[in-house]
Write a protein that holds these residues in place. Structure first.
Motif, PDB file in Angstrom:
ATOM      1  N   GLY A  29       0.781  -1.234   0.000  1.00 23.53           N
ATOM      2  CA  GLY A  29       0.000   0.000   0.000  1.00 23.53           C
ATOM      3  C   GLY A  29       0.805   1.273   0.000  1.00 23.53           C
ATOM      4  O   GLY A  29       0.239   2.359  -0.118  1.00 23.53           O
ATOM      5  N   GLU A  30       2.118   1.162   0.119  1.00 26.91           N
ATOM      6  CA  GLU A  30       2.963   2.357   0.139  1.00 26.91           C
ATOM      7  C   GLU A  30       3.199   2.889  -1.277  1.00 26.91           C
ATOM      8  O   GLU A  30       3.150   2.124  -2.239  1.00 26.91           O
ATOM      9  N   ILE A  31       3.491   4.188  -1.375  1.00 24.22           N
ATOM     10  CA  ILE A  31       4.105   4.712  -2.597  1.00 24.22           C
ATOM     11  C   ILE A  31       5.538   5.092  -2.241  1.00 24.22           C
ATOM     12  O   ILE A  31       5.769   5.935  -1.373  1.00 24.22           O
ATOM     13  N   ILE A  32       6.487   4.430  -2.885  1.00 22.59           N
ATOM     14  CA  ILE A  32       7.902   4.725  -2.658  1.00 22.59           C
ATOM     15  C   ILE A  32       8.394   5.570  -3.822  1.00 22.59           C
ATOM     16  O   ILE A  32       8.179   5.223  -4.986  1.00 22.59           O
ATOM     17  N   GLY A  33       9.046   6.678  -3.526  1.00 20.48           N
ATOM     18  CA  GLY A  33       9.703   7.469  -4.564  1.00 20.48           C
ATOM     19  C   GLY A  33      11.148   7.017  -4.661  1.00 20.48           C
ATOM     20  O   GLY A  33      11.823   6.899  -3.643  1.00 20.48           O
ATOM     21  N   LEU A  34      11.612   6.750  -5.884  1.00 21.80           N
ATOM     22  CA  LEU A  34      13.018   6.354  -6.068  1.00 21.80           C
ATOM     23  C   LEU A  34      13.696   7.420  -6.910  1.00 21.80           C
ATOM     24  O   LEU A  34      13.298   7.661  -8.056  1.00 21.80           O
ATOM     25  N   SER A 203       4.901  10.496  -2.367  1.00 21.70           N
ATOM     26  CA  SER A 203       5.621   9.398  -1.699  1.00 21.70           C
ATOM     27  C   SER A 203       5.457   9.398  -0.190  1.00 21.70           C
ATOM     28  O   SER A 203       5.542  10.436   0.451  1.00 21.70           O
ATOM     29  N   GLU A 204       5.234   8.219   0.355  1.00 16.25           N
ATOM     30  CA  GLU A 204       5.298   8.047   1.806  1.00 16.25           C
ATOM     31  C   GLU A 204       6.761   7.997   2.240  1.00 16.25           C
ATOM     32  O   GLU A 204       7.132   8.422   3.317  1.00 16.25           O
ATOM     33  N   LYS A 205       7.568   7.421   1.353  1.00 17.36           N
ATOM     34  CA  LYS A 205       8.978   7.208   1.663  1.00 17.36           C
ATOM     35  C   LYS A 205       9.772   7.434   0.391  1.00 17.36           C
ATOM     36  O   LYS A 205       9.302   7.124  -0.691  1.00 17.36           O
ATOM     37  N   VAL A 206      10.953   8.017   0.539  1.00 13.78           N
ATOM     38  CA  VAL A 206      11.803   8.252  -0.627  1.00 13.78           C
ATOM     39  C   VAL A 206      13.122   7.498  -0.439  1.00 13.78           C
ATOM     40  O   VAL A 206      13.720   7.521   0.633  1.00 13.78           O
ATOM     41  N   VAL A 207      13.529   6.815  -1.502  1.00 15.01           N
ATOM     42  CA  VAL A 207      14.788   6.080  -1.514  1.00 15.01           C
ATOM     43  C   VAL A 207      15.701   6.772  -2.517  1.00 15.01           C
ATOM     44  O   VAL A 207      15.258   7.149  -3.601  1.00 15.01           O
ATOM     45  N   VAL A 208      16.966   6.968  -2.133  1.00 16.75           N
ATOM     46  CA  VAL A 208      17.890   7.681  -3.009  1.00 16.75           C
ATOM     47  C   VAL A 208      19.048   6.774  -3.409  1.00 16.75           C
ATOM     48  O   VAL A 208      19.703   6.175  -2.552  1.00 16.75           O
ATOM     49  N   PHE A 209      19.281   6.678  -4.714  1.00 14.99           N
ATOM     50  CA  PHE A 209      20.414   5.925  -5.262  1.00 14.99           C
ATOM     51  C   PHE A 209      21.465   6.910  -5.751  1.00 14.99           C
ATOM     52  O   PHE A 209      21.146   7.963  -6.296  1.00 14.99           O
ATOM     53  N   LYS A 213      24.494   2.711  -5.320  1.00  9.03           N
ATOM     54  CA  LYS A 213      24.277   2.462  -3.891  1.00  9.03           C
ATOM     55  C   LYS A 213      23.045   3.193  -3.384  1.00  9.03           C
ATOM     56  O   LYS A 213      22.716   4.288  -3.839  1.00  9.03           O
ATOM     57  N   LYS A 214      22.369   2.572  -2.413  1.00  5.78           N
ATOM     58  CA  LYS A 214      21.285   3.272  -1.728  1.00  5.78           C
ATOM     59  C   LYS A 214      21.934   4.170  -0.691  1.00  5.78           C
ATOM     60  O   LYS A 214      22.551   3.685   0.244  1.00  5.78           O
ATOM     61  N   THR A 219      11.478   9.824   5.032  1.00  2.00           N
ATOM     62  CA  THR A 219      10.287  10.551   4.611  1.00  2.00           C
ATOM     63  C   THR A 219      10.706  11.669   3.657  1.00  2.00           C
ATOM     64  O   THR A 219      11.850  12.140   3.720  1.00  2.00           O
ATOM     65  N   PRO A 220       9.804  12.112   2.758  1.00  2.82           N
ATOM     66  CA  PRO A 220      10.170  13.187   1.819  1.00  2.82           C
ATOM     67  C   PRO A 220      10.684  14.433   2.551  1.00  2.82           C
ATOM     68  O   PRO A 220      11.655  15.054   2.103  1.00  2.82           O
ATOM     69  N   GLU A 221      10.060  14.780   3.671  1.00  6.87           N
ATOM     70  CA  GLU A 221      10.458  15.978   4.420  1.00  6.87           C
ATOM     71  C   GLU A 221      11.913  15.883   4.868  1.00  6.87           C
ATOM     72  O   GLU A 221      12.659  16.855   4.824  1.00  6.87           O
ATOM     73  N   LYS A 222      12.316  14.704   5.329  1.00 10.28           N
ATOM     74  CA  LYS A 222      13.687  14.536   5.810  1.00 10.28           C
ATOM     75  C   LYS A 222      14.671  14.367   4.658  1.00 10.28           C
ATOM     76  O   LYS A 222      15.819  14.807   4.763  1.00 10.28           O
ATOM     77  N   ILE A 223      14.218  13.751   3.584  1.00 12.68           N
ATOM     78  CA  ILE A 223      15.118  13.525   2.440  1.00 12.68           C
ATOM     79  C   ILE A 223      15.632  14.848   1.867  1.00 12.68           C
ATOM     80  O   ILE A 223      16.807  14.981   1.567  1.00 12.68           O
ATOM     81  N   VAL A 224      14.745  15.841   1.751  1.00 14.90           N
ATOM     82  CA  VAL A 224      15.187  17.105   1.130  1.00 14.90           C
ATOM     83  C   VAL A 224      16.136  17.885   2.037  1.00 14.90           C
ATOM     84  O   VAL A 224      16.766  18.840   1.586  1.00 14.90           O
TER      85      VAL A 224
END
Ligand SMILES: Nc1ncnc2c1ncn2[C@@H]1O[C@H](COP(=O)(O)OP(=O)(O)O)[C@@H](O)[C@H]1O
Ligand SMILES: [Mg+2]
Length: 240
Positions: A29-34, A203-209, A213-214, A219-224
Motif C-alpha cells: 500500500g505504500e508509494i515509494i519514490g526512487l 511518496s510516503e517514503k523516498v529512496v535515493v540511489f 548504492k542506496k 520521509t520526503p520531508e527529511k530527504i530534502v
C-alpha cells in the motif's frame, strides 16, 4: 505487511556495479519514490526485480515468493509489473489491442480480457482513444498507455520508470492523480521520477540511489534536508 524484500542486490556490467549491494523493504500500500542522478542504477534495479536482468548477487522476495533469477513472464504472474522509461508499445496496433496483450497474462478468455481492457482504459482516461493507432498518440497518451498495459496484468506492485518525463504541468497533475487512484485500488507503487515536487507530493517514503548504492531512505520531508542527498542529487535549490 511487507510486499517486497530485496537483500544485498548487486548487478555488475563488467567492472561497473550499476546496482551495488542494495537492500530494500516495501510495505503493502505504500508509494515509494526512487530518485537519484542519471546513471545511479534506478532502471537497472527495476530490470533486476522484473527478471530482465539476472543479478550476480542478492535475493528478491515478492509477496513471500523468492523470485530472483526468474523469467519476466513468471514474475509478472506473481503480480509485479513495471513500465519502461522508453515506452515499449506496439505502434501499428490500436490502443485497446496494446492493453489486451497485458490482460491475456491473466485470462485466455477473449471476452473477459476485452471487458477488463475497456475498464482499464476508462480508469486511465484513454477510453476515447481506444481505437486510435498508437503511432498517432501524444507523449502523455503513450505514458498512460504504458501504465494501462501494466495494469492489465493485475499487479500488486507497480513500478513506474519516469512515467511523467516529458509531460507539461497539466499533464503532470493528471498523472499524479492517476498514480493516487492506482494506490487507492490497493496497488503498491515504486515511482522513479526526477521532478522533486512530484516525488514530494505522492511518496510516503523516498529512496535515493547514487552510483548504484542506496545512500538514503526516509520521509520526503527529511530527504530534502539530508546533506548527502543534497550533495549527490538535489543541489542548490533545496539547500534553503
Ligand atoms: N545493459 C547495460 N550494459 C552496460 N552498462 C549498462 C547497461 N544498463 C545500464 N548500464 C550502466 O549502468 C549504470 C546505471 O544505469 P541505469 O540503471 O540506466 O541508471 P538510471 O536509470 O538511474 O539513470 C549506468 O552507468 C549505465 O551506463
Ligand atoms: Mg533510468
Amino acid at each position: 505487511m511487507e510486499i517486497l524484500n530485496v537483500k544485498n542486490l548487486t548487478m555488475k556490467f563488467g567492472s561497473l556495479a550499476a546496482v551495488d549491494d542494495v537492500s530494500l523493504s516495501v510495505r503493502k500500500g505504500e508509494i515509494i519514490g526512487l530518485i537519484g542522478p542519471n546513471g545511479a542504477g534506478k532502471t537497472t534495479f527495476f530490470n533486476c526485480l522484473t527478471g530482465y536482468l539476472t543479478p550476480q548477487n542478492g535475493a528478491v522476495q515478492f509477496d513471500g515468493h523468492p523470485i530472483t533469477g526468474m523469467r519476466p513472464n513468471r514474475i509478472c504472474r506473481f503480480g509485479l509489473a513495471r513500465t519502461f522509461q522508453i515506452v515499449q508499445v506496439f505502434r501499428e496496433m490500436a490502443t485497446w489491442e496494446n492493453v489486451i496483450v497485458g490482460a491475456f497474462c491473466r485470462t485466455a478468455n477473449s471476452a473477459e480480457a476485452y471487458r477488463e481492457t475497456m475498464e482499464i482504459l476508462k480508469f486511465t482516461g484513454l477510453y476515447e482513444k481506444k481505437d486510435s493507432l498508437v503511432g498517432n498518440l501524444t507523449i502523455a497518451d503513450h505514458k498512460r498507455l504504458e501504465i494501462s498495459k501494466a495494469l492489465a496484468t493485475k499487479p500488486h506492485l507497480l513500478m513506474l520508470d519516469e512515467a511523467m518525463a516529458g509531460l507539461n504541468a497539466t499533464e503532470t497533475i493528471e498523472a499524479i492523480e492517476l498514480i493516487k487512484k492506482i494506490r487507492d485500488r490497493g496497488i503498491t507503487l515504486i515511482v522513479v521520477e526526477h521532478v522533486m515536487e512530484v516525488i514530494m507530493s505522492i511518496s510516503e517514503k523516498v529512496v535515493v540511489f547514487d552510483s548504484g548504492k542506496k545512500i538514503a531512505e526516509d520521509t520526503p520531508e527529511k530527504i530534502v534536508k539530508n546533506p548527502r542527498v543534497i550533495e549527490a542529487y538535489l543541489g542548490g535549490p533545496y539547500h534553503a
